[in-house]
Design a protein around this motif. Structure first.
Motif, mmCIF file in Angstrom:
data_model
loop_
_atom_site.group_PDB
_atom_site.id
_atom_site.type_symbol
_atom_site.label_atom_id
_atom_site.label_comp_id
_atom_site.label_asym_id
_atom_site.label_seq_id
_atom_site.Cartn_x
_atom_site.Cartn_y
_atom_site.Cartn_z
ATOM 1 N N LYS A 11 0.585 -1.105 -0.005
ATOM 2 C CA LYS A 11 -0.151 0.113 0.122
ATOM 3 C C LYS A 11 0.760 1.267 -0.053
ATOM 4 C CE LYS A 11 -4.011 0.368 0.281
ATOM 5 N NZ LYS A 11 -4.851 0.736 -0.800
ATOM 6 N N PRO A 14 4.427 3.456 -4.802
ATOM 7 C CA PRO A 14 3.583 4.180 -5.814
ATOM 8 C C PRO A 14 3.450 3.300 -6.800
ATOM 9 C CG PRO A 14 5.866 4.833 -5.344
ATOM 10 C CD PRO A 14 5.680 4.028 -4.253
ATOM 11 N N SER A 16 2.566 0.215 -6.972
ATOM 12 C CA SER A 16 1.588 -0.506 -6.807
ATOM 13 C C SER A 16 0.141 0.344 -7.042
ATOM 14 C CB SER A 16 1.413 -1.107 -5.230
ATOM 15 O OG SER A 16 2.465 -2.085 -4.950
ATOM 16 N N GLN A 17 0.197 1.555 -6.687
ATOM 17 C CA GLN A 17 -0.682 2.440 -6.774
ATOM 18 C C GLN A 17 -1.147 2.894 -7.997
ATOM 19 O OE1 GLN A 17 -0.262 6.244 -4.689
ATOM 20 N NE2 GLN A 17 -2.598 6.608 -4.841
ATOM 21 N N LYS A 18 -0.201 2.913 -8.858
ATOM 22 C CA LYS A 18 -0.428 2.994 -10.333
ATOM 23 C C LYS A 18 -1.526 2.047 -10.735
ATOM 24 C CE LYS A 18 4.286 4.337 -12.271
ATOM 25 N NZ LYS A 18 5.055 3.691 -13.047
ATOM 26 N N GLU A 20 -3.381 -0.193 -9.217
ATOM 27 C CA GLU A 20 -4.607 -0.039 -8.178
ATOM 28 C C GLU A 20 -5.405 1.267 -9.106
ATOM 29 O OE1 GLU A 20 -6.124 -1.075 -3.920
ATOM 30 O OE2 GLU A 20 -4.283 0.026 -3.932
ATOM 31 N N LEU A 21 -5.012 2.288 -9.216
ATOM 32 C CA LEU A 21 -5.633 3.393 -9.845
ATOM 33 C C LEU A 21 -6.339 3.003 -11.193
ATOM 34 C CD1 LEU A 21 -3.095 6.467 -9.319
ATOM 35 C CD2 LEU A 21 -5.441 6.362 -8.506
ATOM 36 N N SER A 79 4.977 -2.150 -13.273
ATOM 37 C CA SER A 79 3.770 -1.401 -13.257
ATOM 38 C C SER A 79 3.401 -0.932 -14.575
ATOM 39 C CB SER A 79 4.123 -0.277 -12.503
ATOM 40 O OG SER A 79 5.200 0.579 -12.515
ATOM 41 N N PRO A 166 0.593 8.755 -8.442
ATOM 42 C CA PRO A 166 1.169 8.544 -7.040
ATOM 43 C C PRO A 166 2.507 9.266 -6.953
ATOM 44 C CG PRO A 166 0.780 6.432 -8.216
ATOM 45 C CD PRO A 166 0.593 7.627 -9.439
ATOM 46 N N LEU A 215 -7.878 8.167 -6.414
ATOM 47 C CA LEU A 215 -6.633 8.473 -5.783
ATOM 48 C C LEU A 215 -6.981 8.207 -4.360
ATOM 49 C CD1 LEU A 215 -4.833 10.468 -4.376
ATOM 50 C CD2 LEU A 215 -3.621 9.475 -6.227
ATOM 51 N N SER A 218 -6.943 4.755 -3.044
ATOM 52 C CA SER A 218 -5.638 3.935 -3.208
ATOM 53 C C SER A 218 -4.556 4.597 -2.425
ATOM 54 C CB SER A 218 -5.379 3.715 -4.545
ATOM 55 O OG SER A 218 -5.242 5.000 -5.364
ATOM 56 N N TYR A 219 -4.891 5.626 -1.650
ATOM 57 C CA TYR A 219 -3.869 6.146 -1.104
ATOM 58 C C TYR A 219 -4.103 6.712 0.269
ATOM 59 C CZ TYR A 219 -0.157 10.061 -0.565
ATOM 60 O OH TYR A 219 0.845 10.937 -0.205
#
Length: 236
Positions: A11, A14, A16-18, A20-21, A79, A166, A215, A218-219
């Motif tokens: 989590k 950044p 991973s967040q890409k 998930e977004l 990613s 991210p 955002l 996921s953040y």
């Protein structure tokens, strides 16, 4: 019915967040499974990805325990590769435009983000890069943004927006908290530079991206700030 998709992530990452977004923006069903990247479980490297990197996606095959993934599922890492995969998997999501010129612009933006945002921002955070290089990178990215448009490319959220957002969130932490291994005050100075008229278009774009519900879903800003305070401590 779509194939099962499991996202192995961290989590605070950044990268991973890409992914998930993109999944959230595509309204795609997925199962997220957290990986402790500082103490990776043996099954992750033996059954999911030998390099042990997050994010990694397991796609297809039966729906099973994420810690015992099926050998029938495809394992996809990196990613930006996953972003392209998701755009292909969900062609009606708009993650990649149908127009070939716009598709090329999205891919150029993704590459530019790697070179002009990720590299200089994280070098700066680690005390290895200069404020000037960060500003040059931001100026380059701003030059790709079209006046009057809400998104990086075209009129729809794409993987271009997912890949940079991210890092924009983490850039905001640097400028608002001055946390980093750079000299004291340089993060705040960067923030003041970005408030000037020269970077108005960029800062408006940042604000739009950080306000999106994907955002926020996921953040965890507080968790990332705590991580920064722990891992990017200035030398005394």
């Amino acid at each position: 019915m779509s194939e099962q998709l499991t996202l192995y992530l961290h989590k605070l990452s950044p990268y991973s967040q890409k992914v998930e977004l993109a999944l959230i923006e595509a309204n795609a069903p997925y199962r997220g499974h957290q990986i402790d990247v500082f103490n990776k479980p043996e099954w992750f490297t033996s059954k999911v990805t030998p390099v042990g990197k997050v994010p990694t996606v397991a796609y297809g095959g039966p729906s099973v325990d994420p810690e015992d993934p099926s050998p029938l599922s495809a394992k996809i890492a990196e990613s930006n590769v996953i972003l392209e995969f998701l755009a292909d998997l969900y062609p009606d999501s708009g993650l990649l435009p149908k127009d070939p010129v716009l598709r090329a612009k999205v891919r150029f933006f993704v590459d530019a983000n790697t070179k002009h945002i990720e590299a200089p921002v994280y070098d700066f955070l680690r005390g290895r890069g200069s404020l000037e290089n960060v500003l040059k990178g931001i100026e380059f990215i701003q030059g790709l943004l079209e006046e009057g448009r809400d998104f990086a490319v075209g009129d729809h959220y794409t993987i271009a927006d997912a890949c940079i957002s991210p890092h924009l969130a983490r850039l905001r932490i640097i400028t608002e908290t001055d946390i980093g291994q750079f000299p004291v005050g340089m993060g705040s100075k960067l923030g003041e530079e970005l408030k000037g008229p020269k970077f108005t278009q960029f800062t408006k774009y940042v604000d739009r991206m950080l306000e999106r519900s994907s955002l926020k879903q996921s953040y965890d800003n507080e968790a990332v700030v705590t991580f920064f305070k722990t891992f990017f401590v200035r030398a005394q």
